[in-house]
Design a protein around this motif. Structure first.
Motif, PDB file in Angstrom:
ATOM      1  N   LEU A 361      23.797  -3.620   3.851  1.00 53.91           N
ATOM      2  CA  LEU A 361      24.488  -4.825   3.386  1.00 53.91           C
ATOM      3  C   LEU A 361      24.691  -5.867   4.483  1.00 53.91           C
ATOM      4  O   LEU A 361      24.746  -7.063   4.196  1.00 53.91           O
ATOM      5  CB  LEU A 361      25.856  -4.455   2.799  1.00 53.91           C
ATOM      6  CG  LEU A 361      25.858  -3.862   1.385  1.00 53.91           C
ATOM      7  CD1 LEU A 361      27.266  -3.457   0.994  1.00 53.91           C
ATOM      8  CD2 LEU A 361      25.306  -4.863   0.380  1.00 53.91           C
ATOM      9  N   ARG A 391      33.628 -12.209   1.922  1.00 54.03           N
ATOM     10  CA  ARG A 391      32.463 -12.052   1.058  1.00 54.03           C
ATOM     11  C   ARG A 391      31.750 -10.736   1.362  1.00 54.03           C
ATOM     12  O   ARG A 391      31.337 -10.019   0.447  1.00 54.03           O
ATOM     13  CB  ARG A 391      31.525 -13.243   1.263  1.00 54.03           C
ATOM     14  CG  ARG A 391      30.380 -13.301   0.288  1.00 54.03           C
ATOM     15  CD  ARG A 391      29.734 -14.672   0.237  1.00 54.03           C
ATOM     16  NE  ARG A 391      29.343 -15.158   1.544  1.00 54.03           N
ATOM     17  CZ  ARG A 391      29.993 -16.103   2.226  1.00 54.03           C
ATOM     18  NH1 ARG A 391      31.071 -16.661   1.712  1.00 54.03           N
ATOM     19  NH2 ARG A 391      29.574 -16.501   3.419  1.00 54.03           N
ATOM     20  N   ARG A 394      33.894  -7.788   0.037  1.00 56.90           N
ATOM     21  CA  ARG A 394      33.741  -7.567  -1.399  1.00 56.90           C
ATOM     22  C   ARG A 394      32.432  -6.844  -1.707  1.00 56.90           C
ATOM     23  O   ARG A 394      32.375  -5.945  -2.552  1.00 56.90           O
ATOM     24  CB  ARG A 394      33.794  -8.894  -2.156  1.00 56.90           C
ATOM     25  CG  ARG A 394      33.889  -8.705  -3.669  1.00 56.90           C
ATOM     26  CD  ARG A 394      33.916 -10.010  -4.392  1.00 56.90           C
ATOM     27  NE  ARG A 394      32.629 -10.698  -4.296  1.00 56.90           N
ATOM     28  CZ  ARG A 394      32.341 -11.829  -4.939  1.00 56.90           C
ATOM     29  NH1 ARG A 394      33.251 -12.398  -5.701  1.00 56.90           N
ATOM     30  NH2 ARG A 394      31.168 -12.399  -4.797  1.00 56.90           N
ATOM     31  N   LYS A 395      31.361  -7.217  -1.002  1.00 61.08           N
ATOM     32  CA  LYS A 395      30.090  -6.532  -1.206  1.00 61.08           C
ATOM     33  C   LYS A 395      30.192  -5.064  -0.805  1.00 61.08           C
ATOM     34  O   LYS A 395      29.618  -4.188  -1.462  1.00 61.08           O
ATOM     35  CB  LYS A 395      28.991  -7.219  -0.398  1.00 61.08           C
ATOM     36  CG  LYS A 395      28.602  -8.597  -0.913  1.00 61.08           C
ATOM     37  CD  LYS A 395      27.518  -9.207  -0.039  1.00 61.08           C
ATOM     38  CE  LYS A 395      27.120 -10.594  -0.533  1.00 61.08           C
ATOM     39  NZ  LYS A 395      26.089 -11.211   0.347  1.00 61.08           N
ATOM     40  N   GLU A 398      31.953  -3.348  -3.568  1.00 63.71           N
ATOM     41  CA  GLU A 398      31.138  -3.270  -4.784  1.00 63.71           C
ATOM     42  C   GLU A 398      29.982  -2.280  -4.649  1.00 63.71           C
ATOM     43  O   GLU A 398      29.531  -1.710  -5.650  1.00 63.71           O
ATOM     44  CB  GLU A 398      30.585  -4.649  -5.131  1.00 63.71           C
ATOM     45  CG  GLU A 398      31.651  -5.626  -5.619  1.00 63.71           C
ATOM     46  CD  GLU A 398      31.073  -7.012  -5.864  1.00 63.71           C
ATOM     47  OE1 GLU A 398      29.919  -7.264  -5.436  1.00 63.71           O
ATOM     48  OE2 GLU A 398      31.789  -7.850  -6.460  1.00 63.71           O
ATOM     49  N   THR A 399      29.497  -2.056  -3.409  1.00 63.12           N
ATOM     50  CA  THR A 399      28.343  -1.167  -3.249  1.00 63.12           C
ATOM     51  C   THR A 399      28.653   0.271  -3.647  1.00 63.12           C
ATOM     52  O   THR A 399      27.746   1.050  -3.931  1.00 63.12           O
ATOM     53  CB  THR A 399      27.826  -1.204  -1.795  1.00 63.12           C
ATOM     54  OG1 THR A 399      26.555  -0.557  -1.737  1.00 63.12           O
ATOM     55  CG2 THR A 399      28.768  -0.463  -0.845  1.00 63.12           C
ATOM     56  N   SER A 525      26.627 -18.682  -2.185  1.00 60.11           N
ATOM     57  CA  SER A 525      26.417 -17.586  -3.137  1.00 60.11           C
ATOM     58  C   SER A 525      25.000 -17.557  -3.700  1.00 60.11           C
ATOM     59  O   SER A 525      24.609 -16.587  -4.351  1.00 60.11           O
ATOM     60  CB  SER A 525      27.409 -17.707  -4.299  1.00 60.11           C
ATOM     61  OG  SER A 525      27.150 -18.886  -5.051  1.00 60.11           O
TER      62      SER A 525
END
Length: 715
Positions: A361, A391, A394-395, A398-399, A525
């Protein structure tokens, strides 16, 4: 008793003859004695050992040299067989020499000389073997066919034999050692190599003979063999060190090289001997040990020591460049339950998968570290603003929405993330890590599976930005995006020459949002691509509607971003939209901001040339901010320059700004470009721009941005 003859005279003569014979015999005996003495003295002073044996093989005489060689006194040898005096006689191969095959015995038996035989006698004094070169010569009496004795010589060759053995041993060692050996002459020309050298490098003796030894050096070397040879000669010592050599196939390999000088009796260097040991495996082992010293053996990620070193380095750069650094502290939620339930093998597998996902990521310049146990840290530097780490956080969260498969177990995990920023949340490494850790614990208190900044205010702003980003991505599907339009006016004739489209966002709860608030979010984004295509499509559709109603217009203007231009299919997309609405390419004008040329200049210029070749008009907007190289204006077929509005708003209050505007207009005209001034708010601004020979204007003085139902064409 004498015989007397009757004749007196005859008797006297006979007497004298007899006396003369006695004298001659005595003289001969004396001469023989003298000769024997001289012969004995000669034998005793010879370096060569001499032994006489009778026909029975018994020693009857031996000189001092023979005594020294055999380690026996003459009295101990006399009357004894040679094989009795020397208990053990051996051949060169070490086998015992039988009595009957002794050279002296062969000479006695065959009557023929036996010469230059090498054998070893056991020296009784030193209790070791004395090696001799011996010859046995048979001696005969007149008329006899069998020798009555043997004359045997003994030459001590022990030192030569030892030297040969040492030389043979050295040869065996050189030819069987695993290290490559090169022998070079005094000019460093190769004259010999060993088999290991050929195995090591692939070069045969024929391929290297006569070549300079330094031809083997790799270009990776920071030292030169010739320099080291010079130092070696100067300091009179050998040299050793690590070098890179090359093989015949041009592969480089590291080696430990020793260079020794060989000198003659006068101290002059006659040869150089190189010993080359391949240390590839050693280097790999060292590199592995070095890697393990700074990396976690389970995940292969940098460990705590390397992480702190990199944070320290990034802080030095940040202080020098006044930039930001972020530390993201991750902790897996309820990891202990996984270990207790499934065992440490599954837990280790989970940690390896977590490391892989995090690594996939982050950016290449970011550092991911396994800090301890189930704790990971991500170091970010060189990012845009204080909200950028959110940002990534959050990734990261979410992963782990997707389950992790480990050894047949399907594991669902979450993570909590804490963020600290330099210089706001700490000025040193330990403070930043401690504060990111504290923020992570606050994230756990907030229910886990979320992130928190060390500064709560930034957390709120980050959540608001992410919420806006999430809503923005749904704005097209929800029909929330709206295009406002603003005409561009010819300053000389006063007519509309083009209409520019400006995107706004009609948010369901926040109301109408100006593009300045969400364009940057769309670009970060990636939503700008979908939104940009929607803008061109919608603007062309509106222009078709106006033309169908008979409106006097011939050009629509749309703003595009660098991200759109970098898409390989962008030109094709524009051409498709124009065909759909039945427009010539010259009906569309695309504006690109000057600051878009900060990065990826060449690909953007290539894309703009593609648009120009397709017939689309181009404008450089926000001109004068300083990002755009004037040389590039000659490389792009633009039609217009739009001066940055900040210069227009200040030119009446500051003469310097007026001079800048005048210069930009003159520059545009010198390049055969039209110049447009945005942000015109007053008649005075319009009048000054007209005096400066500006071509077009735009602003509230003429028309404010309005919805498409505004009656622009009635005025």
């Amino acid at each position: 008793m004498f015989n007397l003859f009757k004749d007196e005279s005859q008797n006297v003569n006979s007497f004298f003859l007899f006396m003369q014979s006695l004298v001659n015999r005595n003289l001969a005996a004396e001469a023989l004695r003298v000769s024997e003495t001289r012969y004995r003295n000669l034998l005793e002073n010879m370096d060569t050992g001499v032994v006489y044996l009778n026909n029975a093989g018994t020693i009857i005489s031996a000189n001092q040299a023979a005594e020294q060689i055999l380690g026996l006194q003459s009295d101990d040898m006399m009357g004894r067989a040679l094989t009795e005096t020397c208990a053990r006689i051996v051949r060169e191969d070490g086998s015992v020499l039988p009595h009957e095959q002794h050279p002296a015995m062969l000479a006695l038996r065959t009557g023929k000389p036996v010469e230059n035989v090498v054998m070893g006698f056991l020296n009784c004094v030193r209790q070791d073997h004395t090696w001799v070169m011996t010859s046995s010569m048979p001696e005969f009496r007149p008329g006899e066919r069998q020798p009555h004795q043997v004359f045997m010589t003994l030459n001590d060759i022990t030192q030569r034999k030892l030297a040969e053995e040492e030389l043979n041993l050295a040869s065996v060692i050189v030819n069987n050692t695993g290290e490559g050996i090169i022998v070079a002459d005094q000019d460093n020309n190769i004259i010999s190599i060993n088999p290991a050298f050929t195995i090591l490098t692939g070069f045969s003796r024929q391929e290297v003979f006569g070549r300079k030894a330094d031809f083997l050096q790799s270009k990776k070397n920071t030292i030169k063999i010739n320099d080291e040879l010079h130092k070696s000669r100067k300091n009179r010592h050998s040299w050793q060190g690590e070098m890179w050599h090359r093989r015949k196939n041009s592969d480089d390999f590291p080696c430990w090289t020793t260079i020794n000088q060989v000198k003659d009796a006068q101290g002059k260097t006659t040869h150089y001997v190189y010993v080359v040991m391949d240390i590839t495996h050693l280097k790999k082992a060292q590199n592995r040990l070095g890697f393990l010293a700074y990396h976690d053996p389970l995940t292969q990620l940098p460990n705590r020591m390397l992480l702190k070193d990199r944070i320290n380095h990034s802080l030095q750069n940040a202080r020098r460049e006044s930039s930001l650094v972020a530390v993201l502290f991750l902790d897996l939620d309820r990891f202990k339950i996984v270990n207790d339930t499934y065992g440490h093998a599954v837990g280790d597998g989970l940690l390896k998968e977590v490391a892989r996902r995090i690594k996939n990521l982050v950016r290449k310049e970011d550092t991911v570290s396994r800090y301890a146990g189930d704790e990971f840290i991500v170091l970010m530097e060189d990012f845009l603003d204080a909200k950028s780490p959110a940002r990534l956080a959050r990734k990261l969260i979410e992963t782990f929405n997707d389950p992790v498969e480990v050894k047949g177990h399907r594991l669902q995990i979450t993570t909590s993330v804490g963020i600290s920023l330099f210089p706001r949340d700490g000025d040193d490494t330990d403070s930043l890590i401690k504060n990111a850790d504290a923020a992570m614990y606050r994230a756990k208190k907030e229910g886990r599976n979320n992130f928190q900044y060390y500064n709560p205010e930034l957390t709120t702003q980050a959540f608001e930005k992410m919420a806006m980003e999430s809503d923005l991505k749904q704005s097209i599907d929800r029909n929330e995006l709206v295009l406002y339009y603003q005409p561009q006016i010819c300053l000389t004739a006063g007519n509309i020459v083009a209409i520019e489209s400006l995107v706004h966002w009609q948010h369901p709860t926040m109301g109408l949002i100006d593009p300045a608030r969400f364009i940057s979010i769309a670009e970060e984004s990636g939503f700008i691509l979908a939104m940009g295509e929607w803008m061109i499509e919608t603007a062309c559709k509106q222009m078709r509607h106006w033309l169908d109603e008979g409106a006097p217009m011939n050009k629509i203007v749309v703003n595009v971003s660098a991200a759109q231009l970098l898409r390989s299919d962008f030109v094709a997309t524009v051409e498709r939209i124009l065909r759909t609405h039945g427009f010539s390419p010259h009906c569309l004008e695309l504006e690109i901001s000057e600051n878009s040329f900060m990065d990826n200049v060449e690909p953007i210029i290539k894309a703009l040339n593609g648009l120009a070749e397709a017939g689309v008009d181009l404008t450089i907007a926000n001109f004068g901010k300083g990002y755009f190289s004037l040389i590039n204006l000659k490389r792009i077929p633009v039609k217009k320059l739009k001066i940055d509005s900040s210069f227009i708003s200040e030119m009446l209050r500051n003469s310097n700004y007026e001079d800048i505007v005048r210069s930009m207009i003159a520059l545009g005209h010198s390049l055969d470009l039209k110049v447009i001034a945005p942000g015109i708010e007053s008649e005075a601004q319009q009048k000054l721009l007209a005096e400066l020979d500006c071509d077009m204007g735009q602003g509230h003085f003429y028309y404010p941005p309005a919805l498409p139902d505004a009656n622009f064409f009635a005025k």
